[in-house]
Design an enzyme around this catalytic site. Structure first.
Site, short mmCIF file in Angstrom:
data_model
loop_
_atom_site.label_atom_id
_atom_site.label_comp_id
_atom_site.label_asym_id
_atom_site.label_seq_id
_atom_site.Cartn_x
_atom_site.Cartn_y
_atom_site.Cartn_z
N GLY A 47 0.83 -1.20 0.00
CA GLY A 47 0.00 0.00 0.00
C GLY A 47 0.87 1.24 0.00
O GLY A 47 2.03 1.19 0.42
N GLN A 52 2.99 9.95 1.29
CA GLN A 52 4.27 9.24 1.27
C GLN A 52 5.09 9.58 0.03
O GLN A 52 6.28 9.27 -0.03
CB GLN A 52 4.05 7.73 1.31
CG GLN A 52 3.52 7.23 2.63
CD GLN A 52 3.40 5.72 2.60
OE1 GLN A 52 2.40 5.19 2.15
NE2 GLN A 52 4.42 5.03 3.06
N CYS A 91 6.19 -0.25 6.85
CA CYS A 91 5.80 0.90 6.03
C CYS A 91 6.99 1.32 5.18
O CYS A 91 8.12 1.37 5.67
CB CYS A 91 5.39 2.04 6.96
SG CYS A 91 4.88 3.53 6.10
N LEU A 92 6.73 1.65 3.92
CA LEU A 92 7.81 2.09 3.02
C LEU A 92 8.49 3.35 3.53
O LEU A 92 9.63 3.61 3.21
CB LEU A 92 7.26 2.31 1.60
CG LEU A 92 6.81 1.05 0.86
CD1 LEU A 92 6.20 1.41 -0.48
CD2 LEU A 92 7.96 0.09 0.68
N HIS A 133 -4.19 1.30 7.66
CA HIS A 133 -2.83 1.86 7.71
C HIS A 133 -2.71 3.04 6.73
O HIS A 133 -2.22 4.11 7.09
CB HIS A 133 -1.83 0.73 7.37
CG HIS A 133 -0.41 1.16 7.26
ND1 HIS A 133 0.59 0.63 8.06
CD2 HIS A 133 0.22 2.05 6.45
CE1 HIS A 133 1.75 1.20 7.73
NE2 HIS A 133 1.54 2.04 6.75
N GLU A 134 -3.17 2.83 5.50
CA GLU A 134 -3.05 3.90 4.49
C GLU A 134 -3.96 5.07 4.83
O GLU A 134 -3.59 6.23 4.65
CB GLU A 134 -3.38 3.35 3.09
CG GLU A 134 -2.51 2.21 2.61
CD GLU A 134 -1.02 2.44 2.78
OE1 GLU A 134 -0.56 3.60 2.73
OE2 GLU A 134 -0.30 1.45 3.00
N HIS A 137 -2.40 7.40 7.16
CA HIS A 137 -1.41 8.32 6.54
C HIS A 137 -2.08 9.64 6.14
O HIS A 137 -1.45 10.69 6.17
CB HIS A 137 -0.79 7.70 5.29
CG HIS A 137 0.39 6.82 5.57
ND1 HIS A 137 1.55 7.26 6.17
CD2 HIS A 137 0.61 5.50 5.31
CE1 HIS A 137 2.42 6.27 6.27
NE2 HIS A 137 1.87 5.19 5.76
ZN ZN Z 1 2.73 3.35 5.63
#
Ligand code: ZN
Length: 159
Positions: A47, A52, A91-92, A133-134, A137
């Site tokens: 995701g 991000q 997470c990226l 999670h997304e 963000h």
């Molecule tokens: Zn993330």
């Protein structure tokens, strides 16, 4: 399509609240395409949310490798949640760290697709985790904020 740079953990951009998309312009379509490419690159993520990649808009993409394939969400709204599940997240934007987080077992989410059509999706398991999670963000929240017992695990860096 193009790869976008990923904003890292300590960048204040990740702590801002993203604004809704008022019109789905070619710029937003390009953003969606680039975000998918960036997420898939090197099989890195399941995701990715617009903040991000440095864009403070309420947009995210998800592909947890299930039958849904790539899912795109514009102006998402979680309208129902049910139950609880615990999952070890990463997470990226937070490389090398994981943490257990408690999320709803089931979520119902409403959003627009790239054609501006509203859809409602029910998700369970990893897809529900990923959506929550997304969505976090978009509100400046990172998974590490929600770590069970505040416990962060440091993974071995791979490269
Ligand atoms: Zn993330």
């Amino acid at each position: 399509m193009a790869l976008r740079n990923i904003v890292m953990e300590n960048d204040p951009l990740l702590r801002k609240t993203s604004r809704p998309v008022d019109e789905i312009t070619p710029r937003i379509i390009k953003l969606l395409d680039d975000m998918a490419e960036t997420m898939y690159y090197d099989n890195r993520g399941v995701g990715l949310a617009a903040p991000q990649v440095g864009v403070l808009r309420r947009v995210f993409v998800v592909d947890v490798g299930d039958d849904h394939g790539l899912l795109e969400f514009i102006n998402p709204e979680i309208i129902e949640t049910e139950g609880e599940q615990e999952y070890c997240e990463g997470c990226l934007s937070v490389p090398g760290k994981t943490a257990k987080v408690v999320r709803p077992a089931k979520v119902k989410i409403k959003a627009l697709n790239r054609d501006g059509e509203e859809f409602v999706l029910e998700a369970t398991d990893l897809l529900a985790v990923c959506i929550c999670h997304e969505n976090d963000h978009l509100n400046g929240i990172l998974f590490t904020d929600k770590a069970v017992n505040g416990e962060i695990f440091y993974a071995q860096e791979e490269d």
